[in-house]
Design a protein around this motif. Structure first.
Motif, PDB file in Angstrom:
ATOM      1  N   ASP A   1       0.849  -1.190   0.000  1.00 58.90           N
ATOM      2  CA  ASP A   1       0.000   0.000   0.000  1.00 58.90           C
ATOM      3  C   ASP A   1       0.882   1.236   0.000  1.00 58.90           C
ATOM      4  OD1 ASP A   1      -2.397  -1.566   0.279  1.00 58.90           O
ATOM      5  OD2 ASP A   1      -1.879  -1.831   2.400  1.00 58.90           O
ATOM      6  N   VAL A   2       0.768   2.048  -1.038  1.00 59.40           N
ATOM      7  CA  VAL A   2       1.618   3.225  -1.187  1.00 59.40           C
ATOM      8  C   VAL A   2       0.733   4.462  -1.357  1.00 59.40           C
ATOM      9  CG1 VAL A   2       3.415   4.349  -2.548  1.00 59.40           C
ATOM     10  CG2 VAL A   2       3.436   1.856  -2.266  1.00 59.40           C
ATOM     11  N   ALA A   3       0.727   5.332  -0.363  1.00 57.63           N
ATOM     12  CA  ALA A   3      -0.055   6.568  -0.450  1.00 57.63           C
ATOM     13  C   ALA A   3       0.615   7.533  -1.422  1.00 57.63           C
ATOM     14  CB  ALA A   3      -0.179   7.209   0.933  1.00 57.63           C
ATOM     15  N   PRO A   4      -0.158   8.256  -2.222  1.00 58.94           N
ATOM     16  CA  PRO A   4       0.423   9.162  -3.226  1.00 58.94           C
ATOM     17  C   PRO A   4       1.361  10.210  -2.642  1.00 58.94           C
ATOM     18  CG  PRO A   4      -1.924   8.829  -3.638  1.00 58.94           C
ATOM     19  CD  PRO A   4      -1.624   8.189  -2.316  1.00 58.94           C
ATOM     20  N   ASP A   5       1.099  10.673  -1.417  1.00 58.64           N
ATOM     21  CA  ASP A   5       1.936  11.739  -0.874  1.00 58.64           C
ATOM     22  C   ASP A   5       3.311  11.238  -0.412  1.00 58.64           C
ATOM     23  OD1 ASP A   5       1.089  10.319   1.318  1.00 58.64           O
ATOM     24  OD2 ASP A   5       0.656  12.085   2.552  1.00 58.64           O
ATOM     25  N   LEU A   6       3.557   9.933  -0.511  1.00 62.05           N
ATOM     26  CA  LEU A   6       4.879   9.393  -0.179  1.00 62.05           C
ATOM     27  C   LEU A   6       5.733   9.191  -1.418  1.00 62.05           C
ATOM     28  CD1 LEU A   6       3.890   6.754   2.528  1.00 62.05           C
ATOM     29  CD2 LEU A   6       4.755   9.076   2.870  1.00 62.05           C
ATOM     30  N   VAL A   7       5.220   9.598  -2.557  1.00 64.49           N
ATOM     31  CA  VAL A   7       5.925   9.463  -3.830  1.00 64.49           C
ATOM     32  C   VAL A   7       6.369  10.833  -4.301  1.00 64.49           C
ATOM     33  CG1 VAL A   7       5.747   8.672  -6.219  1.00 64.49           C
ATOM     34  CG2 VAL A   7       4.517   7.459  -4.406  1.00 64.49           C
ATOM     35  N   GLY A   8       7.623  10.937  -4.735  1.00 60.79           N
ATOM     36  CA  GLY A   8       8.117  12.225  -5.216  1.00 60.79           C
ATOM     37  C   GLY A   8       9.622  12.252  -5.327  1.00 60.79           C
ATOM     38  N   GLU A   9      10.167  13.441  -5.453  1.00 60.14           N
ATOM     39  CA  GLU A   9      11.607  13.607  -5.602  1.00 60.14           C
ATOM     40  C   GLU A   9      12.325  13.416  -4.268  1.00 60.14           C
ATOM     41  OE1 GLU A   9      13.482  14.160  -8.393  1.00 60.14           O
ATOM     42  OE2 GLU A   9      11.600  13.680  -9.416  1.00 60.14           O
ATOM     43  N   SER A  10      13.585  13.002  -4.366  1.00 55.18           N
ATOM     44  CA  SER A  10      14.412  12.839  -3.176  1.00 55.18           C
ATOM     45  C   SER A  10      15.873  13.030  -3.549  1.00 55.18           C
ATOM     46  CB  SER A  10      14.222  11.447  -2.571  1.00 55.18           C
ATOM     47  OG  SER A  10      15.170  11.208  -1.534  1.00 55.18           O
ATOM     48  N   PRO A  11      16.654  13.666  -2.683  1.00 54.54           N
ATOM     49  CA  PRO A  11      18.100  13.756  -2.945  1.00 54.54           C
ATOM     50  C   PRO A  11      18.779  12.393  -2.889  1.00 54.54           C
ATOM     51  CG  PRO A  11      17.583  14.540  -0.731  1.00 54.54           C
ATOM     52  CD  PRO A  11      16.277  14.353  -1.436  1.00 54.54           C
ATOM     53  N   PHE A  12      18.072  11.380  -2.394  1.00 52.37           N
ATOM     54  CA  PHE A  12      18.640  10.041  -2.290  1.00 52.37           C
ATOM     55  C   PHE A  12      18.329   9.178  -3.521  1.00 52.37           C
ATOM     56  CE2 PHE A  12      17.719  11.471   2.134  1.00 52.37           C
ATOM     57  CZ  PHE A  12      19.035  11.744   2.474  1.00 52.37           C
ATOM     58  N   HIS A  13      17.702   9.789  -4.515  1.00 54.08           N
ATOM     59  CA  HIS A  13      17.574   9.148  -5.826  1.00 54.08           C
ATOM     60  C   HIS A  13      18.837   9.495  -6.619  1.00 54.08           C
ATOM     61  CE1 HIS A  13      12.904   9.547  -5.376  1.00 54.08           C
ATOM     62  NE2 HIS A  13      13.379   8.488  -4.721  1.00 54.08           N
ATOM     63  N   THR A  14      19.921   8.847  -6.247  1.00 56.60           N
ATOM     64  CA  THR A  14      21.211   9.166  -6.839  1.00 56.60           C
ATOM     65  C   THR A  14      21.306   8.642  -8.269  1.00 56.60           C
ATOM     66  OG1 THR A  14      22.161   7.107  -6.022  1.00 56.60           O
ATOM     67  CG2 THR A  14      22.301   9.032  -4.562  1.00 56.60           C
TER      68      THR A  14
ATOM     69  N   TRP B   1      10.298   6.765  -3.880  1.00 59.43           N
ATOM     70  CA  TRP B   1       9.964   7.185  -2.519  1.00 59.43           C
ATOM     71  C   TRP B   1      10.401   8.624  -2.269  1.00 59.43           C
ATOM     72  CZ3 TRP B   1       6.602   4.160  -0.444  1.00 59.43           C
ATOM     73  CH2 TRP B   1       6.654   2.783  -0.612  1.00 59.43           C
ATOM     74  N   ARG B   2       9.530   9.382  -1.678  1.00 62.81           N
ATOM     75  CA  ARG B   2       9.853  10.763  -1.313  1.00 62.81           C
ATOM     76  C   ARG B   2      10.509  10.762   0.066  1.00 62.81           C
ATOM     77  NH1 ARG B   2       7.474  14.138   1.912  1.00 62.81           N
ATOM     78  NH2 ARG B   2       5.553  12.911   1.999  1.00 62.81           N
ATOM     79  N   LEU B   3      11.745  11.181   0.132  1.00 64.85           N
ATOM     80  CA  LEU B   3      12.467  11.276   1.404  1.00 64.85           C
ATOM     81  C   LEU B   3      13.375  12.493   1.331  1.00 64.85           C
ATOM     82  CD1 LEU B   3      13.148   9.987   4.184  1.00 64.85           C
ATOM     83  CD2 LEU B   3      15.041   8.814   3.046  1.00 64.85           C
ATOM     84  N   GLY B   4      13.066  13.501   2.133  1.00 64.77           N
ATOM     85  CA  GLY B   4      13.852  14.723   2.123  1.00 64.77           C
ATOM     86  C   GLY B   4      15.181  14.567   2.836  1.00 64.77           C
ATOM     87  N   ALA B   5      16.055  15.522   2.628  1.00 63.01           N
ATOM     88  CA  ALA B   5      17.357  15.520   3.298  1.00 63.01           C
ATOM     89  C   ALA B   5      17.204  15.976   4.743  1.00 63.01           C
ATOM     90  CB  ALA B   5      18.333  16.435   2.564  1.00 63.01           C
ATOM     91  N   PRO B   6      17.966  15.406   5.657  1.00 56.93           N
ATOM     92  CA  PRO B   6      17.911  15.837   7.057  1.00 56.93           C
ATOM     93  C   PRO B   6      18.601  17.185   7.235  1.00 56.93           C
ATOM     94  CG  PRO B   6      19.635  14.217   6.780  1.00 56.93           C
ATOM     95  CD  PRO B   6      18.932  14.309   5.454  1.00 56.93           C
ATOM     96  N   PRO B   7      18.451  17.805   8.406  1.00 58.99           N
ATOM     97  CA  PRO B   7      19.198  19.039   8.670  1.00 58.99           C
ATOM     98  C   PRO B   7      20.696  18.798   8.547  1.00 58.99           C
ATOM     99  CG  PRO B   7      17.516  18.668  10.348  1.00 58.99           C
ATOM    100  CD  PRO B   7      17.576  17.419   9.527  1.00 58.99           C
ATOM    101  N   ALA B   8      21.417  19.866   8.250  1.00 60.52           N
ATOM    102  CA  ALA B   8      22.862  19.746   8.050  1.00 60.52           C
ATOM    103  C   ALA B   8      23.533  19.177   9.290  1.00 60.52           C
ATOM    104  CB  ALA B   8      23.457  21.108   7.711  1.00 60.52           C
ATOM    105  N   ARG B   9      24.465  18.262   9.064  1.00 63.65           N
ATOM    106  CA  ARG B   9      25.232  17.660  10.154  1.00 63.65           C
ATOM    107  C   ARG B   9      26.038  18.739  10.880  1.00 63.65           C
ATOM    108  NH1 ARG B   9      30.373  16.183   9.468  1.00 63.65           N
ATOM    109  NH2 ARG B   9      30.088  16.111   7.214  1.00 63.65           N
ATOM    110  N   ASN B  10      26.060  18.676  12.219  1.00 65.27           N
ATOM    111  CA  ASN B  10      26.769  19.703  13.001  1.00 65.27           C
ATOM    112  C   ASN B  10      27.915  19.119  13.829  1.00 65.27           C
ATOM    113  OD1 ASN B  10      25.381  18.355  14.977  1.00 65.27           O
ATOM    114  ND2 ASN B  10      24.153  20.097  15.649  1.00 65.27           N
ATOM    115  N   THR B  11      28.372  17.927  13.474  1.00 64.79           N
ATOM    116  CA  THR B  11      29.520  17.322  14.153  1.00 64.79           C
ATOM    117  C   THR B  11      30.558  16.921  13.121  1.00 64.79           C
ATOM    118  OG1 THR B  11      28.518  15.116  14.044  1.00 64.79           O
ATOM    119  CG2 THR B  11      28.123  16.389  16.041  1.00 64.79           C
TER     120      THR B  11
END
Length: 373
Positions: free
Chosen positions: A174-187, A208-218
């Motif tokens: 089961d795949v909801a439409p709002d989980l589909v889209g662009e992602s920076p991890f579609h390399t 799969w739509r998966l956004g980038a996390p906040p910038a690493r701070n370590t």
């Protein structure tokens, strides 16, 4: 309060996927055949006696898996993964363990208990192995059981100071439409893997739509033990390490000012037709990809440049654990080699957490299922 999501954790290692999934999830079953990893798992999860099965995945049956899990997580062994030929006799080495896992999913499906979602985590070579045939074999197995699937290539460096790219194949019915889209991890590698799929398998693909996390701070230096608490190489050992550096890496080292911390890994290179061992250093604030130790040369080293002085040492087991996102409360094996074996073979905890929070939990929520229907 909503009931926690449930999961099976195959090839569980030290339980890093479980830690990443976090308190919103409940483990119903875990499995690993490695005794050191199983002991580490038990040491860190008091309830492990209820659900951890130590042994070969091929020795399990569907009756060993309780209930119906929302998710099956499989960080299957990456050595010699030959998925395309596995059905013909399982001669692909340890990675044929994937089909040991998959036959359980098939059996669960026959009982109406198939997991609602599946994650297969592996090295990025899965996308291109045998010209894409291995990835297609994985996709064919998923599609044959009614799953739609897509891949994300996530480098732990987005969240941790360690360069550790891995592929996460996420599958669901089961795949909801709002989980589909662009992602920076579609390399580029993910897009190429999709492009080489046969048309019938490509029809099951999900971007799969998966956004980038906040910038690493370590960075690497922030995770290290105090200089006074670690064992340093003798001067002659440091000199030998520097001798193994090629001109580019020596220049890189000599250009450092103030205090600088670099990660060093020994690699075999071909130069002028000869096989030579080289020490390669990076000062970008990242460690190289952690590996399981198979001798001193495979262990990652550090160099510290300060006031014109160069010192070197090996990365400690606790530092390796931090580079995987493990808290200092995580209980490591007492022997350094065993501890590095557990950490080097694991999945980065914050990466799992990000994937879970941003994709898996929304995917398995009641609202997402209704939207998919």
């Amino acid at each position: 309060m909503a009931a926690p999501l449930t999961f099976y954790e195959f090839f569980a290692g030290g339980g890093m996927a479980r830690l990443g999934l976090g308190v919103s999830w409940r483990c119903l079953f875990a499995n690993d055949f490695d005794q050191v990893k199983a002991r580490t798992y038990r040491a860190n999860f008091p309830d492990a006696g209820e659900h951890l099965h130590e042994g070969d995945v091929w020795a399990l049956s569907a009756s060993d898996l309780p209930g119906r899990a929302d998710l099956a997580w499989a960080s299957s062994p990456c050595q010699d993964f030959s998925l395309a030929g596995a059905r013909a006799g399982l001669q692909g080495g340890r990675s044929s363990a994937f089909f040991g896992f998959w036959r359980l999913v098939e059996a669960l499906d026959g009982q109406g208990r198939a997991p609602r979602a599946i994650v297969v985590e592996n090295v990025t070579g899965l996308l291109t192995s045998h010209g894409g045939a291995d990835f297609a074999a994985l996709g064919a197995a998923l599609a044959a059981r009614g799953y739609r699937f897509g891949a994300l290539e996530i480098d732990a460096a987005t969240l941790l100071p360690q360069s550790r790219p891995r592929v996460f194949v996420v599958a669901a019915r089961d795949v909801a439409p709002d989980l589909v889209g662009e992602s920076p991890f579609h390399t580029r590698a993910v897009r190429q893997a999709h492009a080489t799929l046969p048309a019938d398998l490509a029809a099951h693909w999900v971007w799969w739509r998966l956004g980038a996390p906040p910038a690493r701070n370590t960075d690497l230096a922030t995770l290290l033990e105090p200089d006074s608490d670690v064992a340093w190489h003798r001067p002659e050992q440091t000199a030998r390490l520097l001798e193994l550096m090629g001109p580019l890496h020596r220049v890189r080292l000599e250009a450092q000012r103030g205090r600088a911390v670099g990660a060093v890994f020994r690699r075999t290179r071909i130069e002028d037709g000869r096989v030579v061992q080289r020490a390669e250093v990076r000062f970008d604030g990242l460690a190289g990809c952690l590996r399981t130790p198979r001798g001193g040369s495979s262990r990652q080293a550090l160099v510290v440049v300060e006031d014109g002085r160069v010192r070197s040492r090996l990365l400690t087991a606790r530092e390796a654990a931090r580079l995987m996102g493990l808290p200092d409360s995580y209980r490591l094996p007492a022997a350094a080699t065993a501890a590095l074996h557990v950490t080097g073979d694991g999945v980065a905890v914050p990466v799992v957490r990000w994937l879970s929070h941003e994709l898996l939990e929304p995917l398995l929520s009641p609202a997402a299922v209704m939207a998919a229907e």
